[in-house]
Scaffold this motif. Structure first.
Motif, PDB file in Angstrom:
ATOM      1  N   ALA A  80       0.831  -1.205   0.000  1.00  0.00           N
ATOM      2  CA  ALA A  80       0.000   0.000   0.000  1.00  0.00           C
ATOM      3  C   ALA A  80       0.865   1.255   0.000  1.00  0.00           C
ATOM      4  CB  ALA A  80      -0.927  -0.005   1.208  1.00  0.00           C
ATOM      5  N   LEU A  84      -3.338   3.685  -7.227  1.00  0.00           N
ATOM      6  CA  LEU A  84      -4.598   3.260  -6.603  1.00  0.00           C
ATOM      7  C   LEU A  84      -4.690   1.749  -6.495  1.00  0.00           C
ATOM      8  CD1 LEU A  84      -7.313   5.653  -8.041  1.00  0.00           C
ATOM      9  CD2 LEU A  84      -6.620   5.386  -5.668  1.00  0.00           C
ATOM     10  N   PHE A  85      -4.215   1.038  -7.527  1.00  0.00           N
ATOM     11  CA  PHE A  85      -4.241  -0.421  -7.484  1.00  0.00           C
ATOM     12  C   PHE A  85      -3.394  -0.948  -6.333  1.00  0.00           C
ATOM     13  CE2 PHE A  85      -2.305  -4.488  -8.573  1.00  0.00           C
ATOM     14  CZ  PHE A  85      -3.439  -5.281  -8.656  1.00  0.00           C
ATOM     15  N   ALA A 132      -5.070   0.030  -2.941  1.00  0.00           N
ATOM     16  CA  ALA A 132      -6.265  -0.779  -2.695  1.00  0.00           C
ATOM     17  C   ALA A 132      -5.916  -2.238  -2.444  1.00  0.00           C
ATOM     18  CB  ALA A 132      -7.219  -0.666  -3.883  1.00  0.00           C
ATOM     19  N   VAL A 158      -4.630  -2.572   1.161  1.00  0.00           N
ATOM     20  CA  VAL A 158      -5.710  -2.406   2.146  1.00  0.00           C
ATOM     21  C   VAL A 158      -6.636  -3.618   2.137  1.00  0.00           C
ATOM     22  CG1 VAL A 158      -7.759  -1.039   2.699  1.00  0.00           C
ATOM     23  CG2 VAL A 158      -5.620   0.107   2.155  1.00  0.00           C
ATOM     24  N   VAL A 159      -6.995  -4.102   0.946  1.00  0.00           N
ATOM     25  CA  VAL A 159      -7.916  -5.243   0.859  1.00  0.00           C
ATOM     26  C   VAL A 159      -7.266  -6.504   1.423  1.00  0.00           C
ATOM     27  CG1 VAL A 159      -9.072  -6.788  -0.781  1.00  0.00           C
ATOM     28  CG2 VAL A 159      -9.307  -4.323  -1.005  1.00  0.00           C
TER      29      VAL A 159
END
Length: 124
Positions: free
Chosen positions: A68, A105-106, A109, A112-113
């Motif tokens: 991240a 962003l990828f 994300a 975080v996911v």
């Protein structure tokens, strides 16, 4: 003295604070490798060693936080080039903020996911 059940959960080490600390270390490492060199690389490595050895976040969300964090500098490049890209002249070499922002962003994300899924599994 009674120990509360949430205190002994295996996934409770670190938490979101540890995740974001590792994210900032990852961002500093990426910036150190890409542009600022030793100026930022040495403090990032020292911070990583201290986090890993001297705190409760040494067993926590290291990899998802670093992934991240790697996305944060890419998002910064996208933001910094947003206005100049819209006023560019063809062939001037201005970086496309959609590419930088998309990858940033990828990575953000994904980190975080993955951490949220791992945290949810360990609490079940």
């Amino acid at each position: 003295m009674t120990v509360q059940p949430h205190a002994t959960r295996p996934g409770s080490r670190g938490g979101w604070a540890g995740f974001w600390l590792w994210a900032f270390v990852g961002a500093a490492l990426v910036l150190g490798f890409v542009s600022l060199g030793v100026l930022l690389l040495i403090p990032a490595i020292v911070s990583a060693v201290l986090l890993a050895r001297l705190s409760k976040w040494g067993e926590g969300p290291i990899a998802p936080g670093m992934v991240a964090g790697a996305g944060l500098p890419l998002l910064a490049v996208a933001v910094l080039n947003w206005n100049s890209w819209h006023h560019r002249v063809e062939g001037d070499g201005t970086p496309n903020p959609y590419y930088w922002g998309g990858v940033g962003l990828f990575l953000l994300a994904a980190g975080v996911v993955v951490y949220a899924v791992l945290r949810r599994r360990s609490s079940s």
